[in-house]
Scaffold this motif. Structure first.
Motif, mmCIF file in Angstrom:
data_model
loop_
_atom_site.group_PDB
_atom_site.id
_atom_site.type_symbol
_atom_site.label_atom_id
_atom_site.label_comp_id
_atom_site.label_asym_id
_atom_site.label_seq_id
_atom_site.Cartn_x
_atom_site.Cartn_y
_atom_site.Cartn_z
ATOM 1 N N ALA A 275 24.351 57.344 50.336
ATOM 2 C CA ALA A 275 25.960 56.454 50.637
ATOM 3 C C ALA A 275 26.460 57.223 51.717
ATOM 4 C CB ALA A 275 26.034 55.364 50.193
ATOM 5 N N GLY A 276 27.263 57.834 52.686
ATOM 6 C CA GLY A 276 28.614 58.690 53.174
ATOM 7 C C GLY A 276 29.105 57.922 53.604
ATOM 8 N N GLN A 277 30.091 58.413 54.694
ATOM 9 C CA GLN A 277 31.559 58.036 55.440
ATOM 10 C C GLN A 277 31.406 56.624 55.558
ATOM 11 O OE1 GLN A 277 33.953 59.455 53.368
ATOM 12 N NE2 GLN A 277 34.430 57.630 54.000
ATOM 13 N N GLY A 278 30.432 56.701 56.646
ATOM 14 C CA GLY A 278 30.384 55.057 56.988
ATOM 15 C C GLY A 278 30.159 54.439 56.452
ATOM 16 N N VAL A 279 29.123 54.165 55.634
ATOM 17 C CA VAL A 279 29.164 52.910 54.520
ATOM 18 C C VAL A 279 30.502 52.974 54.195
ATOM 19 C CG1 VAL A 279 27.421 53.856 52.727
ATOM 20 C CG2 VAL A 279 27.118 50.449 53.657
ATOM 21 N N ARG A 280 31.202 53.612 53.715
ATOM 22 C CA ARG A 280 31.839 53.900 52.798
ATOM 23 C C ARG A 280 33.113 53.088 53.073
ATOM 24 N NH1 ARG A 280 30.829 56.345 48.048
ATOM 25 N NH2 ARG A 280 29.099 58.163 48.729
ATOM 26 N N ASP A 281 33.804 53.641 54.353
ATOM 27 C CA ASP A 281 34.837 52.947 55.446
ATOM 28 C C ASP A 281 34.339 51.827 55.362
ATOM 29 O OD1 ASP A 281 36.118 55.337 55.666
ATOM 30 O OD2 ASP A 281 35.379 55.644 57.438
ATOM 31 N N MET A 282 32.616 50.992 55.787
ATOM 32 C CA MET A 282 32.861 49.649 56.303
ATOM 33 C C MET A 282 32.715 48.885 54.687
ATOM 34 S SD MET A 282 32.131 49.400 59.221
ATOM 35 C CE MET A 282 31.305 47.704 59.504
ATOM 36 N N THR A 283 32.721 49.145 54.081
ATOM 37 C CA THR A 283 33.260 48.759 52.825
ATOM 38 C C THR A 283 34.107 48.454 51.641
ATOM 39 O OG1 THR A 283 31.487 49.580 51.577
ATOM 40 C CG2 THR A 283 30.601 48.285 52.001
ATOM 41 N N ARG B 64 26.612 66.898 50.527
ATOM 42 C CA ARG B 64 26.235 65.853 50.956
ATOM 43 C C ARG B 64 24.476 66.043 50.614
ATOM 44 N NH1 ARG B 64 29.810 64.046 54.687
ATOM 45 N NH2 ARG B 64 28.616 62.446 54.305
ATOM 46 N N VAL C 268 22.303 51.685 54.246
ATOM 47 C CA VAL C 268 24.329 52.614 54.403
ATOM 48 C C VAL C 268 24.151 53.193 55.633
ATOM 49 C CG1 VAL C 268 23.209 53.019 51.297
ATOM 50 C CG2 VAL C 268 22.463 54.864 53.136
ATOM 51 N N MET D 93 36.210 49.890 59.934
ATOM 52 C CA MET D 93 35.658 48.738 60.703
ATOM 53 C C MET D 93 35.063 48.685 61.875
ATOM 54 S SD MET D 93 34.914 46.965 57.960
ATOM 55 C CE MET D 93 34.233 45.935 57.864
ATOM 56 N N ARG E 229 35.099 52.310 64.143
ATOM 57 C CA ARG E 229 35.001 53.486 63.889
ATOM 58 C C ARG E 229 33.292 54.319 64.321
ATOM 59 N NH1 ARG E 229 33.241 57.514 61.026
ATOM 60 N NH2 ARG E 229 33.511 56.695 59.312
ATOM 61 N N LEU E 230 32.708 53.337 63.800
ATOM 62 C CA LEU E 230 31.020 54.144 63.955
ATOM 63 C C LEU E 230 30.666 52.639 65.318
ATOM 64 C CD1 LEU E 230 29.446 53.054 60.188
ATOM 65 C CD2 LEU E 230 29.740 54.820 61.914
ATOM 66 N N LEU F 45 28.681 51.960 44.991
ATOM 67 C CA LEU F 45 28.473 53.031 45.427
ATOM 68 C C LEU F 45 28.543 53.997 44.716
ATOM 69 C CD1 LEU F 45 30.109 52.571 48.999
ATOM 70 C CD2 LEU F 45 28.030 52.424 48.178
#
Lengths: 360, 360
Positions: free
Chosen positions: A208-216, B138, B182, B215, B217-218, B281
């Protein structure tokens, strides 16, 4: 400090994040605030924190701000309207049609009530999360209805401006449809993504990186509160979720056979549609005015940045935003500056003439 | 500086965000890097930026890192394996099964190839987005396959450790299923939410806060790149999207009649399921040096910011990052500055003594 237009005192019912922040912000402007809460513990924390004083017999509040969960908002607003027959009452609940309808059903005096909703929050709740600057620059909706006079509503406008927020007037219907899109549906979408993590392997979660963290991030929100909000705004939320499901079905179909003719084009259309939709979000200033950004390369020292800003001031250009990218690996830093579009060309020329390297 | 285990030189093919970051990070460790790119412009920018030197006849790279889009990854890897018969080759594409299968089809010498995937990225691409510290802390997956010896794979392990990343070994299959969850599904979910904004009213969009911005940003991601990624990992992505749709249907059903018996319980179960999923997470990976941030309130004029930065320089503190929040509703701006944790207390005291208002 600009002179406040509110006379006060302002009574605040419910001293969670929002109520405490309203209290701190108004105290900052020198306005007397009176706090009330069903929890004596929270009340005493908020008082100690400087958000206001406890209620006393004979209080004559000019304005009452009800900051309680949506399910009990109408009940508490009705009680306050009864208890303080000379006060104007507002609330800060995330839905605006349901409380107004319930107040009318209860026969409350809505000629002294107008709902409102500050678009501000934090992930943490409780009085100690309160911040005097929570509302600065944030939209704050006033949900106008026909039963209150312009003059009565003035006290609520003053409250919003005193707290530094940006007043937006909308009908309760438009408000509820708007927040369904920009707040309630994003919550549902995040929650469902969070659920998909429940049965994931640890090795997948380790990626898990920043993307899924922001999304959840929103998926961690308080379940009780959201059951209330979604229940009170079910129809607009459901309408958007159904449109969302149609798009999701198109993705699922296109990925069934990704090498089939047209499959890539379908995915591309969805991606480009997402690009176009997100580009419509206004800048964080809450206005539609768009700023242009440019990148200046500087030697990676604090003195360089101060000199750059000093020279931008000399050139006579106002910075709208600034972001410093400081990379320990490179010998230069990147300064991203946002300015009005009409000054970009001149600023680029003048900075280049002074020897600055413009990267884009 | 820890002694590097890589001997080098390391040849980097493709100097976008990832390739340039690999180059900057390795140069930081004193390793010779050789850069190549189909775009002469990007190549010269990356060289000027300090990521490495241009290729020369007779180069004998120990390791080649292919940093090109997924669609052409296998082709370029095969070409590099041919051109440098003594080198080990890796790539950084977001999918791992498809390139390996294509290399085998092409009859490439996979005994010198092992795919990898750093879980790091930024919203912007291009060489100037590169950062030497992009990979620090990372996860970086090594997608082991049976056709390469342990000893050969060592150079790739060394690369990852030299760049400060956390090595995770997984099969290509497990990798692709993991990133579907993820990374690829969060992208799709964000894109579809972005699409719902396309036809929204301006008044609704004016209510947008941090939630919908995070939500979506991606959703601003590069469409071409994602068509390639989703096409190459279609089956795992589709499986999760179908499970996602089942949850979405439960929400839509529960909101059809939110006052029906059991409707609230259904929504509550979904919300609590989201809470539980996101709690799984793992925390952020530990090697990344954490900075502390503080907020200084300034009058909203460019001269003020320059003076603040000048004084921070006088105090002798290095800024690690800086973010300006400029709010037209208020007469103040908020400057969020990031510094090493050990200097926060001193900086706060000294700035306060000079009359700056510290907001938190």
């Amino acid at each position: 400090m600009v002179e406040s237009r509110l006379v006060g005192p302002v009574r605040i019912v419910g001293v969670g994040l929002l109520g405490t922040s309203v209290g701190l912000g108004l105290r900052n402007r020198g306005i007397e605030t009176i706090l009330a809460d069903a929890s004596p513990t929270n009340l005493s924390i908020a008082i100690d924190y400087g958000a206001g004083r406890a209620a006393r017999d004979g209080d004559q509040p000019q304005l009452i701000v009800v900051c309680v969960p949506p399910d009990v908002t109408a009940e508490i607003v009705a009680r306050e309207l009864d208890a303080y027959p000379n006060a104007i009452v507002t609330d800060v609940a995330s839905v605006k049609l349901a409380p107004l309808a319930e107040l009318r059903e209860r026969g409350a005096d809505v000629s002294r009530y107008i709902g409102s909703h500050p678009m501000a929050g934090r992930e943490r709740g409780g009085p100690l999360s309160g911040r005097a600057d929570l509302f600065i620059g944030r939209p704050w909706v006033v949900a106008a209805h026909g039963g209150i006079s312009y003059q009565q509503a003035n006290a609520i406008d003053d409250l919003i401006l005193d707290l530094g927020a940006v007043l937006i007037e909308m009908s309760p219907e438009d408000h509820d449809r708007g927040v369904a899109l920009v707040s309630h549906v994003p919550q549902v979408i995040s929650t469902i993504l969070g659920r998909q993590l429940a049965n994931a392997s640890n090795s997948a979660l380790n990626l898990a990186g920043q993307g899924v963290r922001d999304m959840t991030r929103l998926a961690a929100s308080d379940a009780d509160l959201w059951v209330q909000i979604l229940g009170a705004n079910a129809e607009p939320v459901r309408d958007i979720l159904i449109a969302y499901r149609d798009d999701l079905d198109r993705f699922i179909d296109a990925l069934a056979d990704p090498t089939a003719p047209g499959a890539r084009r379908k995915v591309a259309e969805e991606m480009i549609g997402g690009n176009a939709g997100v580009a419509r979000l206004p800048g964080k200033h809450g206005q539609d005015r768009q700023f242009s950004s440019m990148i200046v390369m500087i030697d990676d020292t604090p003195g360089q940045l101060a000199r750059l800003l000093h020279e931008i001031g000399e050139i006579g250009v106002n910075l709208e935003d600034l972001r410093l990218e400081h990379s320990p690996g490179a010998e230069i830093g990147l300064v991203e500056i946002s300015v009005l579009p009409e000054v970009v060309a001149r600023l680029t020329d003048e900075l280049a003439a002074r020897g600055w390297r413009i990267a884009g």
